[in-house]
Design a protein around this motif. Structure first.
Motif, mmCIF file in Angstrom:
data_model
loop_
_atom_site.group_PDB
_atom_site.id
_atom_site.type_symbol
_atom_site.label_atom_id
_atom_site.label_comp_id
_atom_site.label_asym_id
_atom_site.label_seq_id
_atom_site.Cartn_x
_atom_site.Cartn_y
_atom_site.Cartn_z
ATOM 1 N N ASN A 1 40.241 44.206 35.190
ATOM 2 C CA ASN A 1 41.452 45.026 35.334
ATOM 3 C C ASN A 1 42.395 44.829 34.157
ATOM 4 O O ASN A 1 42.244 43.890 33.368
ATOM 5 N N GLN A 2 43.349 45.757 34.047
ATOM 6 C CA GLN A 2 44.422 45.537 33.073
ATOM 7 C C GLN A 2 45.221 44.336 33.560
ATOM 8 O O GLN A 2 45.404 44.154 34.770
ATOM 9 N N ASP A 3 45.708 43.537 32.612
ATOM 10 C CA ASP A 3 46.380 42.299 32.996
ATOM 11 C C ASP A 3 47.828 42.577 33.416
ATOM 12 O O ASP A 3 48.749 42.493 32.606
ATOM 13 N N VAL A 4 47.993 42.963 34.696
ATOM 14 C CA VAL A 4 49.335 43.233 35.248
ATOM 15 C C VAL A 4 49.483 42.402 36.534
ATOM 16 O O VAL A 4 48.481 41.984 37.123
ATOM 17 N N PRO A 5 50.753 42.155 36.980
ATOM 18 C CA PRO A 5 50.944 41.329 38.172
ATOM 19 C C PRO A 5 50.316 41.944 39.423
ATOM 20 O O PRO A 5 50.139 43.156 39.521
ATOM 21 N N ASN A 6 50.002 41.077 40.379
ATOM 22 C CA ASN A 6 49.606 41.463 41.740
ATOM 23 C C ASN A 6 48.151 41.903 41.899
ATOM 24 O O ASN A 6 47.745 42.319 42.979
ATOM 25 N N MET A 7 47.353 41.831 40.833
ATOM 26 C CA MET A 7 45.981 42.336 40.933
ATOM 27 C C MET A 7 45.123 41.472 41.863
ATOM 28 O O MET A 7 44.297 42.000 42.624
ATOM 29 N N ILE A 8 45.329 40.153 41.821
ATOM 30 C CA ILE A 8 44.492 39.283 42.668
ATOM 31 C C ILE A 8 44.717 39.646 44.134
ATOM 32 O O ILE A 8 43.768 39.785 44.914
ATOM 33 N N SER A 9 45.985 39.838 44.468
ATOM 34 C CA SER A 9 46.307 40.173 45.853
ATOM 35 C C SER A 9 45.687 41.525 46.246
ATOM 36 O O SER A 9 45.100 41.682 47.318
ATOM 37 N N GLU A 10 45.790 42.512 45.337
ATOM 38 C CA GLU A 10 45.219 43.840 45.620
ATOM 39 C C GLU A 10 43.701 43.755 45.823
ATOM 40 O O GLU A 10 43.140 44.402 46.706
ATOM 41 N N ILE A 11 43.060 42.946 44.980
ATOM 42 C CA ILE A 11 41.590 42.829 45.061
ATOM 43 C C ILE A 11 41.176 42.130 46.358
ATOM 44 O O ILE A 11 40.299 42.606 47.094
ATOM 45 N N THR A 12 41.845 41.016 46.664
ATOM 46 C CA THR A 12 41.438 40.269 47.873
ATOM 47 C C THR A 12 41.716 41.090 49.147
ATOM 48 O O THR A 12 40.977 40.995 50.123
ATOM 49 N N LYS A 13 42.764 41.918 49.091
ATOM 50 C CA LYS A 13 43.071 42.770 50.269
ATOM 51 C C LYS A 13 41.898 43.696 50.595
ATOM 52 O O LYS A 13 41.601 43.955 51.753
ATOM 53 N N VAL A 14 41.239 44.209 49.556
ATOM 54 C CA VAL A 14 40.107 45.119 49.785
ATOM 55 C C VAL A 14 38.993 44.376 50.533
ATOM 56 O O VAL A 14 38.405 44.896 51.485
ATOM 57 N N PHE A 15 38.740 43.133 50.115
ATOM 58 C CA PHE A 15 37.699 42.344 50.793
ATOM 59 C C PHE A 15 38.123 42.079 52.244
ATOM 60 O O PHE A 15 37.318 42.188 53.170
#
Ligand SMILES: NC(=O)c1ccc[n+]([C@@H]2O[C@H](COP(=O)([O-])OP(=O)(O)OC[C@H]3O[C@@H](n4cnc5c(N)ncnc54)[C@H](O)[C@@H]3O)[C@@H](O)[C@H]2O)c1
Ligand SMILES: O=C(O)CC[C@@H](O)C(=O)O
Length: 388
Positions: A323-337
Motif C-alpha cells: 500500500n501507499q505509506d499512509v496512516p491507518n492501513m494496518i487497521s484497515e487491512i486487519t479489519k478485512v480479515f
C-alpha cells in the motif's frame, strides 16, 4: 510455475538456482519477474509484473517510480560487483600515470628486424616516463561499496585518500581504512591529484555532481568515472583536457566525442565484467527474486522496505499487501480479515515513507475474495496470496 524474463547475459551459476518451479527465458512477454543487467526496463510495458532484479548496483535503467506506483518490487545486488570495479579503477589509474598502454603500443610497433632493437627500446622509453601513485592524493566521491574498496586499495598503495560521502552507511564506514580523511565535496576536489566518482546516477540529484563550478578548483591530473556518464559534466572536462590543465579522463561510458579525444581512455562499461562479479550478481539477484516470489520476503530492494520473515510451519496462506505509506492501513487491512472471520496467525509490516509492505499469515487456505476486498481498500496498490 513462475515465469522469469532475462534481459542481457546472466551468469548460468545464478540461473541454475531457479529450479524446476521456474520457466526462465528471454522471450517471455508478460513475466512474473525480470532479471536484468544494463538493458532499459519500462515496467509499464509488462502486465502482472511482480518484481525486477538488477544483477548489479545501478538501477537508473529501470523505471523505479512507475514500478512503485504499480507495487512492483525492484531489487539490486549491493556490493556483488564492487571489487571488480575497484580493481579496474586502480589498474586503469596505475596504467595512466605510467603511460603503460601507450608505451606498450609503441613497443608493439617497433621494427622487430632492427639490429639495434635493444638500443631503440632504451632510448625510446624516456617518452613514457611517468609518476608514482604513492604519496599522491586520491579524491573519492561516494563511499559506498565501490568507493570504500577504492579508498582502501589506494591506502595500500601508500596514497593519501580524501573522500566525500553525504549519507555514510555504518556497514560501509566500518570497512573503511581509518586513514581515509573525510571532507566536503569542494575540499576533496580542490585537494586531489586524481579524482574518482562512485555514486549512483540520479537525475537532478547526482547529475553533473562534478560540474563546471566545482571542477574549476581541481588542480590534479586525472578524473575517473566508472559510475555513470551523466555524473560528470563533460563540457568543462573537455575544455580542461584541451587546455592541458587536465591530463586525462578515464571512464567506462564511451560517447562518440570521448572516443575521438586522445586524452580520454574509454572502456566498454567493463567495470563489472569479471566472471566472479557476474556470478555474484546473478546468484544474489536470483536469491532475492526467489525469496520474494515464494515467500514475499524483501531484501535489497531499492523501492520497498526490507522485510524478511519466513512463515512458520502450519501457515497455509500468506497474503501480501502493498500500500501507499499512509496512516491507518494496518487497521484497515486487519479489519478485512476480521470481517471475513479469518484469524491472523502473524502480521509483519514495514514501511519506507512511500510504500507500506505487509505479510499476513493465516493457518487456513484463504480464497480469492479476500484479495478482491483488500484490493478495494483506498491506498492499497497490490495484493497477492502465496499458498503453502
Ligand atoms: N562501471 C560499472 O560496470 C559499474 C559497476 C557497478 C556499479 N557502477 C556504478 O557505481 C555506482 C556506485 O556503486 P556502489 O556499488 O558503490 O553503490 P553504493 O550504493 O554502495 O554506493 C553509492 C554511494 O553513493 C552515495 N551517494 C548517494 N548520493 C550521493 C550524492 N549526492 N553525493 C555523493 N554520494 C552520494 C551513497 O550514499 C552511497 O554511499 C552505482 O550506482 C553504479 O551506477 C558501475
Ligand atoms: O552489468 C554490468 O555489466 C554493469 C553493471 C554496473 O553498471 C552496475 O551498476 O552494477
Amino acid at each position: 510455475m513462475a515465469t522469469i524474463k532475462t534481459m542481457n547475459n546472466i551468469s548460468k551459476k545464478g540461473l541454475g538456482l531457479f529450479g524446476p518451479f521456474y520457466q526462465v527465458s528471454d522471450s517471455i512477454e508478460n513475466p512474473d519477474a525480470i532479471l536484468v543487467r544494463s538493458a532499459q526496463v519500462d515496467t509499464d510495458n509488462f502486465d502482472g509484473l511482480l518484481a525486477v532484479a538488477r544483477a548489479g548496483a545501478g538501477v537508473n535503467n529501470i523505471t523505479i517510480d512507475k514500478a512503485s506506483a504499480k507495487g512492483i518490487c525492484v531489487f539490486n545486488t549491493p556490493g556483488a560487483n564492487a571489487n571488480a570495479v575497484a580493481e579496474l579503477v586502480m589498474t586503469v589509474l596505475g596504467m595512466a600515470v605510467r603511460n603503460a598502454d601507450k608505451a606498450a603500443a609503441w613497443v608493439k610497433g617497433l621494427d622487430v628486424n632492427d639490429p639495434d632493437l635493444a638500443k631503440t627500446v632504451e632510448s625510446g622509453k624516456k617518452k613514457f616516463a611517468g609518476m608514482e601513485l604513492a604519496g599522491k592524493t586520491l579524491g573519492v566521491v561516494g563511499l559506498g561499496k565501490i568507493g570504500v574498496l577504492v579508498a582502501n586499495y589506494a591506502r595500500w598503495k601508500n596514497m593519501r585518500v580524501i573522500a566525500y560521502e553525504p549519507y555514510p552507511n555504518a556497514n560501509n564506514m566500518h570497512e573503511l581504512s581509518n586513514k581515509v580523511e573525510i571532507a566536503d565535496l569542494d575540499t576533496v576536489i580542490a585537494n586531489s591529484d586524481f579524482l574518482t566518482v562512485h555514486v549512483p546516477f540520479i537525475k537532478g540529484v547526482t547529475e553533473n555532481l562534478l560540474n563546471r563550478k566545482n571542477l574549476a578548483q581541481f588542480k590534479g591530473s586525472y578524473i575517473m568515472n566508472f559510475a555513470r556518464g551523466g555524473i560528470v559534466e563533460m563540457d568543462p572536462v573537455n575544455e580542461m583536457l584541451a587546455s592541458g590543465s587536465l591530463q586525462g579522463y578515464l571512464c567506462d561510458f564511451p560517447t562518440a566525442e570521448l572516443i575521438k579525444n586522445d586524452k580520454v581512455t574509454c572502456f566498454p562499461h567493463l567495470g563489472a565484467s569479471t566472471e566472479e562479479a557476474e556470478e555474484n550478481c546473478a546468484v544474489m539477484a536470483v536469491e532475492e527474486l526467489k525469496d520474494y516470489i515464494e515467500y514475499g520476503c524483501v531484501r535489497n530492494s531499492v523501492n520497498f522496505p526490507a522485510l524478511v520473515d519466513h512463515p512458520h510451519a502450519g501457515i497455509k496462506s500468506r497474503v501480501v499487501v502493498i500500500n501507499q505509506d499512509v496512516p491507518n492501513m494496518i487497521s484497515e487491512i486487519t479489519k478485512v480479515f476480521g470481517a471475513e472471520g479469518i484469524n491472523i496467525a502473524s502480521f509483519s509490516n514495514k514501511s519506507n515513507g512511500k510504500i507500506g509492505y505487509n505479510l499476513v499469515d493465516v493457518e487456513s487456505k484463504v480464497d480469492d475474495s479476500i484479495v478482491e476486498k483488500l484490493s478495494k481498500l483506498d491506498k492499497v496498490i497490490k495484493v497477492r496470496v502465496i499458498h503453502f
